[in-house]
Design a protein around this motif. Sequence first.
Motif, PDB file in Angstrom:
ATOM      1  N   TYR A  52       0.132   1.592   8.657  1.00 56.37           N
ATOM      2  CA  TYR A  52      -0.808   1.209   7.356  1.00 56.37           C
ATOM      3  C   TYR A  52       0.313  -0.040   7.598  1.00 56.37           C
ATOM      4  O   TYR A  52       1.341  -0.179   8.505  1.00 56.37           O
ATOM      5  CB  TYR A  52       0.809   2.500   6.574  1.00 56.37           C
ATOM      6  CG  TYR A  52       0.993   1.690   4.855  1.00 56.37           C
ATOM      7  CD1 TYR A  52       0.240   1.775   4.342  1.00 56.37           C
ATOM      8  CD2 TYR A  52       2.794   0.644   5.528  1.00 56.37           C
ATOM      9  CE1 TYR A  52       0.405   0.812   2.794  1.00 56.37           C
ATOM     10  CE2 TYR A  52       2.674  -0.034   4.017  1.00 56.37           C
ATOM     11  CZ  TYR A  52       1.614   0.461   2.962  1.00 56.37           C
ATOM     12  OH  TYR A  52       2.504   0.121   1.977  1.00 56.37           O
ATOM     13  N   GLN A 112       1.208  -3.188   4.949  1.00 53.31           N
ATOM     14  CA  GLN A 112       1.551  -3.280   3.027  1.00 53.31           C
ATOM     15  C   GLN A 112       1.013  -4.436   3.005  1.00 53.31           C
ATOM     16  O   GLN A 112       0.011  -4.608   1.635  1.00 53.31           O
ATOM     17  CB  GLN A 112       3.365  -3.719   2.169  1.00 53.31           C
ATOM     18  CG  GLN A 112       3.204  -3.579   1.282  1.00 53.31           C
ATOM     19  CD  GLN A 112       4.810  -3.982   0.652  1.00 53.31           C
ATOM     20  OE1 GLN A 112       5.823  -4.019   1.667  1.00 53.31           O
ATOM     21  NE2 GLN A 112       5.262  -4.469  -0.753  1.00 53.31           N
ATOM     22  N   ASP A 134      -2.534  -3.342   0.996  1.00 52.27           N
ATOM     23  CA  ASP A 134      -2.557  -2.945  -0.472  1.00 52.27           C
ATOM     24  C   ASP A 134      -3.317  -2.927  -1.466  1.00 52.27           C
ATOM     25  O   ASP A 134      -4.287  -2.610  -2.127  1.00 52.27           O
ATOM     26  CB  ASP A 134      -0.714  -2.811  -1.321  1.00 52.27           C
ATOM     27  CG  ASP A 134       0.020  -2.023  -0.801  1.00 52.27           C
ATOM     28  OD1 ASP A 134      -0.472  -0.942   0.193  1.00 52.27           O
ATOM     29  OD2 ASP A 134       1.094  -1.225  -0.873  1.00 52.27           O
ATOM     30  N   PRO A 175      -7.283  -2.274   0.461  1.00 50.67           N
ATOM     31  CA  PRO A 175      -7.222  -1.111   1.032  1.00 50.67           C
ATOM     32  C   PRO A 175      -8.948  -0.751   2.304  1.00 50.67           C
ATOM     33  O   PRO A 175      -9.955  -1.114   1.625  1.00 50.67           O
ATOM     34  CB  PRO A 175      -6.996   0.263   1.236  1.00 50.67           C
ATOM     35  CG  PRO A 175      -7.506   0.166  -0.668  1.00 50.67           C
ATOM     36  CD  PRO A 175      -7.573  -1.495  -0.964  1.00 50.67           C
ATOM     37  N   VAL A 181      -8.594   4.401   4.036  1.00 50.59           N
ATOM     38  CA  VAL A 181      -7.540   5.337   3.063  1.00 50.59           C
ATOM     39  C   VAL A 181      -8.144   5.214   1.451  1.00 50.59           C
ATOM     40  O   VAL A 181      -7.568   6.196   1.113  1.00 50.59           O
ATOM     41  CB  VAL A 181      -7.096   3.173   3.215  1.00 50.59           C
ATOM     42  CG1 VAL A 181      -5.465   3.486   2.187  1.00 50.59           C
ATOM     43  CG2 VAL A 181      -6.422   3.254   3.874  1.00 50.59           C
ATOM     44  N   ASN A 213       1.646   8.501   8.878  1.00 50.14           N
ATOM     45  CA  ASN A 213       0.756   7.377   8.437  1.00 50.14           C
ATOM     46  C   ASN A 213      -0.332   7.639   7.013  1.00 50.14           C
ATOM     47  O   ASN A 213      -0.451   6.942   6.312  1.00 50.14           O
ATOM     48  CB  ASN A 213      -0.130   6.689   9.583  1.00 50.14           C
ATOM     49  CG  ASN A 213      -0.766   5.628   9.341  1.00 50.14           C
ATOM     50  OD1 ASN A 213      -0.476   4.583   9.259  1.00 50.14           O
ATOM     51  ND2 ASN A 213      -1.793   5.201   9.967  1.00 50.14           N
ATOM     52  N   ASP A 247       2.057   7.618   3.958  1.00 55.18           N
ATOM     53  CA  ASP A 247       2.370   6.012   3.853  1.00 55.18           C
ATOM     54  C   ASP A 247       1.074   5.546   2.954  1.00 55.18           C
ATOM     55  O   ASP A 247       1.144   5.167   1.817  1.00 55.18           O
ATOM     56  CB  ASP A 247       2.983   5.455   5.201  1.00 55.18           C
ATOM     57  CG  ASP A 247       3.832   6.076   5.758  1.00 55.18           C
ATOM     58  OD1 ASP A 247       4.851   7.080   4.825  1.00 55.18           O
ATOM     59  OD2 ASP A 247       4.201   5.265   6.511  1.00 55.18           O
ATOM     60  N   HIS A 248       0.692   6.499   3.847  1.00 57.63           N
ATOM     61  CA  HIS A 248      -1.020   5.209   3.254  1.00 57.63           C
ATOM     62  C   HIS A 248      -1.579   5.751   1.757  1.00 57.63           C
ATOM     63  O   HIS A 248      -1.746   5.068   0.684  1.00 57.63           O
ATOM     64  CB  HIS A 248      -2.718   5.850   3.562  1.00 57.63           C
ATOM     65  CG  HIS A 248      -2.455   4.675   4.400  1.00 57.63           C
ATOM     66  ND1 HIS A 248      -3.000   2.875   4.456  1.00 57.63           N
ATOM     67  CD2 HIS A 248      -2.941   4.561   6.407  1.00 57.63           C
ATOM     68  CE1 HIS A 248      -3.209   2.562   5.539  1.00 57.63           C
ATOM     69  NE2 HIS A 248      -3.236   3.270   6.146  1.00 57.63           N
ATOM     70  N   ARG A 273       0.366   4.445  -2.144  1.00 52.04           N
ATOM     71  CA  ARG A 273       0.809   3.100  -1.981  1.00 52.04           C
ATOM     72  C   ARG A 273      -0.600   2.829  -2.542  1.00 52.04           C
ATOM     73  O   ARG A 273      -1.332   3.638  -2.148  1.00 52.04           O
ATOM     74  CB  ARG A 273       1.213   2.417  -0.533  1.00 52.04           C
ATOM     75  CG  ARG A 273       2.095   2.657   0.292  1.00 52.04           C
ATOM     76  CD  ARG A 273       3.732   2.170  -0.297  1.00 52.04           C
ATOM     77  NE  ARG A 273       3.953   1.578  -0.674  1.00 52.04           N
ATOM     78  CZ  ARG A 273       5.263   0.678  -0.943  1.00 52.04           C
ATOM     79  NH1 ARG A 273       5.985   1.360  -0.742  1.00 52.04           N
ATOM     80  NH2 ARG A 273       5.310  -0.658  -1.423  1.00 52.04           N
TER      81      ARG A 273
END
Length: 182
Positions: free
Chosen positions: A48, A50, A53, A56, A60, A90, A93-94, A97
């Motif tokens: 991940y 940012q 974002d 992606p 993802v 991970n 987190d993906h 976001r």
Amino acid sequence: MSTSTTIAIVVGSLRKESWNRQFAQALAKLLPPEVATTWVRIDDLPLYNQDDDAQPAPQVTRLRQEIKAASGVLLVTPEYNRSIPGPLKNAIDHASRPWGQSVWNGKPAAVCGVAGGPIGTALAQQHLRNVLSAQSAPTLPTPEMFIQWKEGLVVDGEIGPASREFMQKFVDAMLTWFQRQA
């Protein structure tokens, strides 16, 4: 259970012969036939960042779509250093976001896992519950499953006879939880 029920299953271990993968596959066989499963792949996700974002990676996007489309998510985790494995964190987190667009928000979840020690994955599961709570993912409170991997737990790809009744109670409680959260 509705014929449109789909359970996304995320296994936190990447190991080919993972006990947790074997356990998850055997648990899935306890689901009613009308419940579909999606096996969410996490081994191909980039780390991940940012900065990504806005654009992606396709992996993802796939992860986010599979979780979003599911009625609920079963996370099956090993315990690494008294916590969850990096690839599982991970993936979480993906899917959380970009900020404000988390697919975990309101998505019902259940956690379990197996390990070689007598308390199974108790600490990893607690960490995982904390992470999911921060994402507003309502997580099945009970029954908790702190399972030690032993001979006979999984036999020929199915939950062994000594554990089947307990595991079926977990699966039934998970499905009821997912329905209540819908």
